[in-house]
Design a protein around this motif. Structure first.
Motif, PDB file in Angstrom:
ATOM      1  N   PRO A  16      12.180  -2.813  -4.467  1.00  0.00           N
ATOM      2  CA  PRO A  16      12.083  -3.173  -5.897  1.00  0.00           C
ATOM      3  C   PRO A  16      10.971  -4.203  -6.136  1.00  0.00           C
ATOM      4  O   PRO A  16      10.620  -4.972  -5.234  1.00  0.00           O
ATOM      5  CB  PRO A  16      13.454  -3.768  -6.202  1.00  0.00           C
ATOM      6  CG  PRO A  16      14.364  -3.192  -5.171  1.00  0.00           C
ATOM      7  CD  PRO A  16      13.520  -3.037  -3.927  1.00  0.00           C
ATOM      8  N   GLY A  17      10.448  -4.209  -7.339  1.00  0.00           N
ATOM      9  CA  GLY A  17       9.423  -5.184  -7.701  1.00  0.00           C
ATOM     10  C   GLY A  17       8.049  -4.846  -7.182  1.00  0.00           C
ATOM     11  O   GLY A  17       7.212  -5.736  -7.001  1.00  0.00           O
ATOM     12  N   PHE A  18       7.795  -3.561  -6.910  1.00  0.00           N
ATOM     13  CA  PHE A  18       6.485  -3.113  -6.430  1.00  0.00           C
ATOM     14  C   PHE A  18       6.092  -3.795  -5.123  1.00  0.00           C
ATOM     15  O   PHE A  18       4.965  -4.255  -4.945  1.00  0.00           O
ATOM     16  CB  PHE A  18       5.403  -3.294  -7.500  1.00  0.00           C
ATOM     17  CG  PHE A  18       5.705  -2.550  -8.756  1.00  0.00           C
ATOM     18  CD1 PHE A  18       5.605  -1.173  -8.801  1.00  0.00           C
ATOM     19  CD2 PHE A  18       6.125  -3.218  -9.886  1.00  0.00           C
ATOM     20  CE1 PHE A  18       5.909  -0.470  -9.956  1.00  0.00           C
ATOM     21  CE2 PHE A  18       6.428  -2.533 -11.053  1.00  0.00           C
ATOM     22  CZ  PHE A  18       6.327  -1.142 -11.092  1.00  0.00           C
ATOM     23  N   ARG A  19       7.048  -3.853  -4.215  1.00  0.00           N
ATOM     24  CA  ARG A  19       6.802  -4.421  -2.895  1.00  0.00           C
ATOM     25  C   ARG A  19       6.999  -3.339  -1.844  1.00  0.00           C
ATOM     26  O   ARG A  19       7.713  -2.377  -2.061  1.00  0.00           O
ATOM     27  CB  ARG A  19       7.742  -5.591  -2.625  1.00  0.00           C
ATOM     28  CG  ARG A  19       7.511  -6.752  -3.586  1.00  0.00           C
ATOM     29  CD  ARG A  19       8.543  -7.863  -3.429  1.00  0.00           C
ATOM     30  NE  ARG A  19       9.879  -7.304  -3.638  1.00  0.00           N
ATOM     31  CZ  ARG A  19      10.933  -7.609  -2.881  1.00  0.00           C
ATOM     32  NH1 ARG A  19      10.847  -8.457  -1.897  1.00  0.00           N
ATOM     33  NH2 ARG A  19      12.106  -7.046  -3.129  1.00  0.00           N
ATOM     34  N   LEU A  20       6.355  -3.526  -0.691  1.00  0.00           N
ATOM     35  CA  LEU A  20       6.494  -2.609   0.432  1.00  0.00           C
ATOM     36  C   LEU A  20       6.966  -3.378   1.655  1.00  0.00           C
ATOM     37  O   LEU A  20       6.384  -4.415   1.998  1.00  0.00           O
ATOM     38  CB  LEU A  20       5.150  -1.949   0.768  1.00  0.00           C
ATOM     39  CG  LEU A  20       4.486  -1.101  -0.304  1.00  0.00           C
ATOM     40  CD1 LEU A  20       3.091  -0.693   0.157  1.00  0.00           C
ATOM     41  CD2 LEU A  20       5.338   0.132  -0.614  1.00  0.00           C
ATOM     42  N   ARG A  21       8.010  -2.880   2.304  1.00  0.00           N
ATOM     43  CA  ARG A  21       8.405  -3.414   3.616  1.00  0.00           C
ATOM     44  C   ARG A  21       7.590  -2.631   4.629  1.00  0.00           C
ATOM     45  O   ARG A  21       7.650  -1.399   4.655  1.00  0.00           O
ATOM     46  CB  ARG A  21       9.892  -3.234   3.873  1.00  0.00           C
ATOM     47  CG  ARG A  21      10.309  -3.742   5.256  1.00  0.00           C
ATOM     48  CD  ARG A  21      11.797  -3.622   5.503  1.00  0.00           C
ATOM     49  NE  ARG A  21      12.481  -4.557   4.615  1.00  0.00           N
ATOM     50  CZ  ARG A  21      13.484  -4.228   3.805  1.00  0.00           C
ATOM     51  NH1 ARG A  21      13.941  -2.990   3.748  1.00  0.00           N
ATOM     52  NH2 ARG A  21      14.049  -5.130   3.037  1.00  0.00           N
ATOM     53  N   VAL A  22       6.812  -3.326   5.447  1.00  0.00           N
ATOM     54  CA  VAL A  22       5.887  -2.647   6.348  1.00  0.00           C
ATOM     55  C   VAL A  22       6.005  -3.161   7.775  1.00  0.00           C
ATOM     56  O   VAL A  22       6.451  -4.285   8.028  1.00  0.00           O
ATOM     57  CB  VAL A  22       4.425  -2.813   5.874  1.00  0.00           C
ATOM     58  CG1 VAL A  22       4.205  -2.152   4.529  1.00  0.00           C
ATOM     59  CG2 VAL A  22       4.013  -4.266   5.821  1.00  0.00           C
ATOM     60  N   ALA A  23       5.577  -2.306   8.688  1.00  0.00           N
ATOM     61  CA  ALA A  23       5.336  -2.678  10.078  1.00  0.00           C
ATOM     62  C   ALA A  23       3.920  -2.220  10.381  1.00  0.00           C
ATOM     63  O   ALA A  23       3.456  -1.194   9.849  1.00  0.00           O
ATOM     64  CB  ALA A  23       6.330  -1.998  11.007  1.00  0.00           C
ATOM     65  N   CYS A  24       3.228  -2.981  11.217  1.00  0.00           N
ATOM     66  CA  CYS A  24       1.827  -2.666  11.526  1.00  0.00           C
ATOM     67  C   CYS A  24       1.654  -2.407  13.018  1.00  0.00           C
ATOM     68  O   CYS A  24       2.485  -2.798  13.840  1.00  0.00           O
ATOM     69  CB  CYS A  24       0.925  -3.817  11.086  1.00  0.00           C
ATOM     70  SG  CYS A  24       0.898  -4.055   9.302  1.00  0.00           S
TER      71      CYS A  24
END
Length: 82
Positions: A16-24
């Motif tokens: 929510p809120g235009f966020r991304l949970r990421v792994a790199c």
């Protein structure tokens, strides 16, 4: 921080809120806030939750329909560790 232009995003989940949970690819994990981008330029195309949630990884790059993408090095440099 030095920008690693070889880094790729290996996991990407819309939040929510235009966020991304990421792994790199360098092992880092965090949350990247796209809210400051979705009101500008090509990113206006993904400024609804329905469109934003269509994000997919294409060769390590978060990408939305219409060939809209955000550079993985930007994601890595601006994400907040989680």
């Amino acid at each position: 921080m030095m920008v690693d232009y070889m880094v790729k995003v290996t996991e990407c989940e819309p939040l929510p809120g235009f966020r991304l949970r990421v792994a790199c690819s360098d092992g880092s994990r965090g949350v990247f806030d796209m809210s400051k981008y979705v009101t500008r330029g090509m990113f206006r195309e993904v400024n609804t939750p329905e469109r934003f949630n269509m994000v997919r990884l294409v060769f390590g790059v978060p990408t939305w329909p219409g060939d809209i993408d955000i550079a993985p090095e930007r994601v890595r440099s601006d994400m907040v560790a989680a």
